[in-house]
Design a protein around this motif. Sequence first.
Motif, PDB file in Angstrom:
ATOM      1  N   ALA A 148       0.831  -1.205   0.000  1.00 48.08           N
ATOM      2  CA  ALA A 148       0.000   0.000   0.000  1.00 48.08           C
ATOM      3  C   ALA A 148       0.863   1.252   0.000  1.00 48.08           C
ATOM      4  O   ALA A 148       0.574   2.224  -0.708  1.00 48.08           O
ATOM      5  N   CYS A 149       1.955   1.237   0.774  1.00 49.63           N
ATOM      6  CA  CYS A 149       2.863   2.390   0.815  1.00 49.63           C
ATOM      7  C   CYS A 149       3.471   2.657  -0.554  1.00 49.63           C
ATOM      8  O   CYS A 149       3.447   3.789  -1.055  1.00 49.63           O
ATOM      9  N   TYR A 150       4.021   1.605  -1.165  1.00 51.25           N
ATOM     10  CA  TYR A 150       4.701   1.797  -2.443  1.00 51.25           C
ATOM     11  C   TYR A 150       3.714   2.082  -3.580  1.00 51.25           C
ATOM     12  O   TYR A 150       4.007   2.869  -4.480  1.00 51.25           O
ATOM     13  N   THR A 151       2.548   1.438  -3.543  1.00 49.71           N
ATOM     14  CA  THR A 151       1.557   1.682  -4.585  1.00 49.71           C
ATOM     15  C   THR A 151       1.024   3.101  -4.519  1.00 49.71           C
ATOM     16  O   THR A 151       0.895   3.779  -5.545  1.00 49.71           O
ATOM     17  N   SER A 152       0.700   3.561  -3.319  1.00 46.76           N
ATOM     18  CA  SER A 152       0.192   4.920  -3.174  1.00 46.76           C
ATOM     19  C   SER A 152       1.250   5.937  -3.593  1.00 46.76           C
ATOM     20  O   SER A 152       0.949   6.937  -4.256  1.00 46.76           O
ATOM     21  N   ALA A 153       2.514   5.664  -3.241  1.00 48.38           N
ATOM     22  CA  ALA A 153       3.603   6.560  -3.665  1.00 48.38           C
ATOM     23  C   ALA A 153       3.719   6.574  -5.186  1.00 48.38           C
ATOM     24  O   ALA A 153       3.916   7.635  -5.794  1.00 48.38           O
ATOM     25  N   GLY A 154       3.569   5.413  -5.812  1.00 48.72           N
ATOM     26  CA  GLY A 154       3.626   5.342  -7.268  1.00 48.72           C
ATOM     27  C   GLY A 154       2.506   6.112  -7.937  1.00 48.72           C
ATOM     28  O   GLY A 154       2.718   6.813  -8.935  1.00 48.72           O
ATOM     29  N   LEU A 155       1.299   6.010  -7.387  1.00 46.83           N
ATOM     30  CA  LEU A 155       0.167   6.739  -7.949  1.00 46.83           C
ATOM     31  C   LEU A 155       0.358   8.247  -7.807  1.00 46.83           C
ATOM     32  O   LEU A 155       0.070   9.013  -8.732  1.00 46.83           O
ATOM     33  N   VAL A 156       0.847   8.664  -6.642  1.00 44.71           N
ATOM     34  CA  VAL A 156       1.115  10.088  -6.433  1.00 44.71           C
ATOM     35  C   VAL A 156       2.190  10.569  -7.406  1.00 44.71           C
ATOM     36  O   VAL A 156       2.087  11.656  -7.989  1.00 44.71           O
ATOM     37  N   ASN A 157       3.229   9.748  -7.607  1.00 43.28           N
ATOM     38  CA  ASN A 157       4.288  10.110  -8.547  1.00 43.28           C
ATOM     39  C   ASN A 157       3.734  10.333  -9.948  1.00 43.28           C
ATOM     40  O   ASN A 157       4.123  11.275 -10.646  1.00 43.28           O
ATOM     41  N   LEU A 158       2.813   9.452 -10.369  1.00 45.18           N
ATOM     42  CA  LEU A 158       2.224   9.568 -11.703  1.00 45.18           C
ATOM     43  C   LEU A 158       1.447  10.865 -11.845  1.00 45.18           C
ATOM     44  O   LEU A 158       1.589  11.593 -12.842  1.00 45.18           O
ATOM     45  N   VAL A 159       0.620  11.166 -10.850  1.00 47.82           N
ATOM     46  CA  VAL A 159      -0.179  12.393 -10.895  1.00 47.82           C
ATOM     47  C   VAL A 159       0.724  13.624 -10.908  1.00 47.82           C
ATOM     48  O   VAL A 159       0.503  14.579 -11.676  1.00 47.82           O
ATOM     49  N   ILE A 160       1.758  13.612 -10.075  1.00 46.28           N
ATOM     50  CA  ILE A 160       2.681  14.755 -10.009  1.00 46.28           C
ATOM     51  C   ILE A 160       3.432  14.908 -11.329  1.00 46.28           C
ATOM     52  O   ILE A 160       3.659  16.034 -11.801  1.00 46.28           O
ATOM     53  N   ALA A 161       3.823  13.790 -11.946  1.00 44.25           N
ATOM     54  CA  ALA A 161       4.529  13.853 -13.227  1.00 44.25           C
ATOM     55  C   ALA A 161       3.670  14.544 -14.279  1.00 44.25           C
ATOM     56  O   ALA A 161       4.148  15.391 -15.044  1.00 44.25           O
ATOM     57  N   ILE A 162       2.392  14.177 -14.322  1.00 46.48           N
ATOM     58  CA  ILE A 162       1.482  14.806 -15.284  1.00 46.48           C
ATOM     59  C   ILE A 162       1.340  16.295 -14.998  1.00 46.48           C
ATOM     60  O   ILE A 162       1.414  17.130 -15.911  1.00 46.48           O
ATOM     61  N   ALA A 163       1.170  16.642 -13.724  1.00 49.40           N
ATOM     62  CA  ALA A 163       0.987  18.041 -13.349  1.00 49.40           C
ATOM     63  C   ALA A 163       2.214  18.878 -13.700  1.00 49.40           C
ATOM     64  O   ALA A 163       2.105  19.946 -14.329  1.00 49.40           O
ATOM     65  N   GLN A 195      10.243   9.049  -2.176  1.00 44.79           N
ATOM     66  CA  GLN A 195      11.021   7.838  -1.911  1.00 44.79           C
ATOM     67  C   GLN A 195      11.481   7.798  -0.457  1.00 44.79           C
ATOM     68  O   GLN A 195      11.438   6.747   0.193  1.00 44.79           O
ATOM     69  N   GLY A 196      11.925   8.950   0.035  1.00 46.80           N
ATOM     70  CA  GLY A 196      12.326   9.011   1.441  1.00 46.80           C
ATOM     71  C   GLY A 196      11.188   8.635   2.370  1.00 46.80           C
ATOM     72  O   GLY A 196      11.376   7.891   3.341  1.00 46.80           O
ATOM     73  N   ALA A 197       9.995   9.133   2.059  1.00 48.69           N
ATOM     74  CA  ALA A 197       8.822   8.813   2.885  1.00 48.69           C
ATOM     75  C   ALA A 197       8.464   7.333   2.806  1.00 48.69           C
ATOM     76  O   ALA A 197       8.133   6.703   3.817  1.00 48.69           O
ATOM     77  N   ALA A 198       8.539   6.759   1.592  1.00 50.02           N
ATOM     78  CA  ALA A 198       8.203   5.344   1.422  1.00 50.02           C
ATOM     79  C   ALA A 198       9.189   4.445   2.161  1.00 50.02           C
ATOM     80  O   ALA A 198       8.794   3.469   2.820  1.00 50.02           O
ATOM     81  N   TRP A 199      10.487   4.770   2.071  1.00 52.96           N
ATOM     82  CA  TRP A 199      11.486   3.971   2.779  1.00 52.96           C
ATOM     83  C   TRP A 199      11.375   4.156   4.296  1.00 52.96           C
ATOM     84  O   TRP A 199      11.653   3.230   5.059  1.00 52.96           O
ATOM     85  N   TYR A 200      10.961   5.342   4.714  1.00 47.36           N
ATOM     86  CA  TYR A 200      10.739   5.546   6.155  1.00 47.36           C
ATOM     87  C   TYR A 200       9.586   4.667   6.643  1.00 47.36           C
ATOM     88  O   TYR A 200       9.656   4.069   7.718  1.00 47.36           O
TER      89      TYR A 200
END
Length: 206
Positions: free
Chosen positions: A96-111, A136-141
């Motif tokens: 859930a941590c990594y998937t949510s981070a990936g989804l946020v990354n995708l949205v931010i990339a588009i923005a 990434q820092g947040a996900a690894w934390y």
Amino acid sequence: MPQTKNNPERSFAASFADEGPRSQAATGLVFLWAGLLYGAQTLAYGAIEAGLFALSGSGGLILALAPTIPFLAVIVYVSWQGRTSQKGVATRALNACYTSAGLVNLVIAIAFGVLAARKQNMTIWLLYPIVICAMQGAAWYAACAIRRKVWLGAISAGWFVVTVILTLLVTRIEAYLLVLGLALWGLMAAPGYALMKRAATEPDNA
């Protein structure tokens, strides 16, 4: 068994013990190839910016797309291998941590991509990897908090340090790309390999 059921912490630990090796191996494989492929791509862009070599239009397109095809193949392989595995609470939490981070990354990339294109400002696009490094820092934390491993916390700290360094280098594109590329190798590919090696030495009780 009754004690495990009545103690949430023991239940979590038991679940993680069963799921750990397979989960770590899959996650490590994804991180290893993501770090290697996109790190190499970033360093290649840095070399181009430094004038070490140049690419034609078709060469630039190949470089832009080169990491994506093998990385998608890795994702498909990992998904296929894990299609029948039963995931415990620890694995679901990490996924859930990594998937949510990936989804946020995708949205931010588009923005950031849309905004940079509209403003014709490359600096806006360069802010995107900075945000990703912080994510990434947040996900690894989160992984450190779940697994309670100091080395995962060190990886998290490394990503936060890289976030600050990239912010300071945002106007120096060659140094920026060099730091980012090395970070992808050192803080993504290397930990991915470490996760795979650790998984290979741990018993799989499932």
